[in-house]
Design an enzyme around this catalytic site. Structure first.
Site, mmCIF file in Angstrom:
data_model
loop_
_atom_site.group_PDB
_atom_site.id
_atom_site.type_symbol
_atom_site.label_atom_id
_atom_site.label_comp_id
_atom_site.label_asym_id
_atom_site.label_seq_id
_atom_site.Cartn_x
_atom_site.Cartn_y
_atom_site.Cartn_z
ATOM 1 C CE LYS A 1 -7.255 0.354 10.079
ATOM 2 N NZ LYS A 1 -5.651 0.438 9.898
ATOM 3 N N GLY B 1 -0.250 5.242 -0.662
ATOM 4 C CA GLY B 1 -0.904 5.655 0.292
ATOM 5 C C GLY B 1 -0.655 6.659 0.553
ATOM 6 C CD GLN B 2 -3.197 10.757 5.340
ATOM 7 O OE1 GLN B 2 -3.800 10.357 5.615
ATOM 8 N NE2 GLN B 2 -3.002 11.977 5.153
ATOM 9 C CG ASP C 1 0.387 0.749 -4.280
ATOM 10 O OD1 ASP C 1 -0.107 1.227 -3.176
ATOM 11 O OD2 ASP C 1 -1.097 1.245 -5.191
ATOM 12 C CE1 TYR D 1 -10.054 2.732 8.149
ATOM 13 C CE2 TYR D 1 -10.667 3.861 10.653
ATOM 14 C CZ TYR D 1 -9.396 4.161 8.978
ATOM 15 O OH TYR D 1 -8.084 3.965 9.725
ATOM 16 N N GLY E 1 1.014 -1.137 0.407
ATOM 17 C CA GLY E 1 0.138 0.399 -0.169
ATOM 18 C C GLY E 1 0.305 1.003 0.073
HETATM 19 N N1 SER Z 1 -8.243 8.828 9.028
HETATM 20 C C1 SER Z 1 -8.963 8.125 9.549
HETATM 21 C C2 SER Z 1 -10.354 8.144 9.093
HETATM 22 O O1 SER Z 1 -10.487 9.275 8.755
HETATM 23 C C3 SER Z 1 -9.266 7.175 10.646
HETATM 24 O O2 SER Z 1 -7.924 6.320 10.849
HETATM 25 O O3 SER Z 1 -11.151 7.496 7.928
#
Ligand code: SER
Length: 319
Positions: A147, A11-12, A34, A143, A8
């Site tokens: 996690k 990504g950011q 990636d 999400y 990845g």
């Molecule tokens: N920055 C992420 C989000 O806003 C949270 O970990 O989804």
């Protein structure tokens, strides 16, 4: 940690983590991988860059073996707001990359870092000074469910297989190299771009909504400091609260006005993002990270804003 692979990488976080690691460990020792190597071609200019779909187990194994990797940074994820648009896809990607990283890591003697997030907390979590060990049951995003699963599974692989798994719960990350995609905390990045471009910003999160945030240089330092920490001192592993600043939209706007006095902010609240933000902590207690591996942030809202505005201005001037 001598031979590293970052999946990845475009990504950011990955796009900044790769150069940061290459500076420390040597360019040849940090592989950027990636799905879309065109988007992060610049990572191939000074070190290895591999096309890799993290869900393709055989290809993942091939790349890890080719470079004799000893550490996997699993930075693959769909973020919170994007995840709500397609929960099944978010689960498949986030958990697929996680289980492949853990299984391939275990079978090839690698340590594995998979970031967790403020998103690992839910509506039942204490909001202020959120403790390291606390309620994470009432999670309202896919999400966040991914996690929490990542935290549990990474600890399981440590206990069951003796694997070196470590992680931090990142706050919303603010950076100027690569934009985050579809997160709830994205407003705190977008606001700087719009302040420089237009002197005005429409915020999709309500005034008064506090969330933990962090500047990318602190996040990168945290990752390396944790991965290099003496394992004997780690009481926790997956995943450590880390914090540096907590603010609400009016506070970041006020900080920007110190540099751009005419900056204007309006609101057009996104109900999905607002509900997510409301379910997350106002501010986390990071004392375990401070005690167990010496975590200490360098930036606050003031110093970050000065740097972000300068860097975003420079970036937009060069575009
Ligand atoms: N920055 C992420 C989000 O806003 C949270 O970990 O989804």
């Amino acid at each position: 940690m001598k031979k590293i692979i970052v999946i990845g990488a475009g990504g950011q976080i990955g796009s900044e983590l790769v150069p940061f690691l290459r500076n420390i460990y040597g360019s040849a020792n940090v592989v950027a991988a990636d799905l879309d190597i065109k988007k992060c071609a610049r990572l191939g200019e000074d070190g290895p860059l591999e096309e890799l779909n993290a869900l393709d187990k055989n290809r993942f194994i091939e790349v890890v073996r080719k470079y004799k990797s000893d550490t996997i940074f699993n930075m693959v994820a769909l973020l919170s707001a994007t995840g709500e648009k397609n929960p099944e896809l978010a689960w498949d990607i986030n958990i697929g990359a996680l289980t492949n990283s853990l299984n391939i890591g275990r079978d090839n003697g690698c340590a594995v870092f998979t970031p967790s997030s403020i998103g690992a907390f839910g509506v039942d979590t204490p909001k202020d000074h959120t403790p390291q060990d606390t309620l994470q049951r009432a999670n309202t995003t896919i999400y966040g469910v991914c996690k929490v699963t990542g935290e549990l599974l990474s600890d399981y692989y440590f206990h069951r297989f003796g694997m070196d798994t470590r992680s931090v719960r990142f706050p919303g990350l603010i950076s100027y190299v690569t934009l985050p995609g579809g997160g709830t905390t994205d407003y705190a990045v977008d606001i700087y771009y719009e302040a420089v471009r237009k002197g005005a910003f429409t915020c999709n999160i309500k005034a008064g909504t506090y969330m933990d945030m962090m500047y990318m240089p602190d996040a990168l330092n945290a990752v390396v400091k944790l991965m290099e920490a003496d394992p004997a001192k780690l009481v926790h592993r997956n995943s450590f609260n880390i914090a540096s600043m907590s603010f609400e939209p009016e506070q970041i706007a006020a900080e920007i006005r110190k540099h751009l006095p005419d900056f204007k902010m309006a609101y057009d609240v996104d109900p999905v993002k607002q509900a997510i933000a409301d379910s997350w902590p106002n501010s986390m207690d990071d004392s375990c990270a401070r005690m167990e591996w010496g975590w200490i942030p360098a930036y606050n809202l003031e110093t970050m804003t000065t740097d972000m505005l300068a860097k975003v201005k420079e970036k937009l001037n060069n575009d």
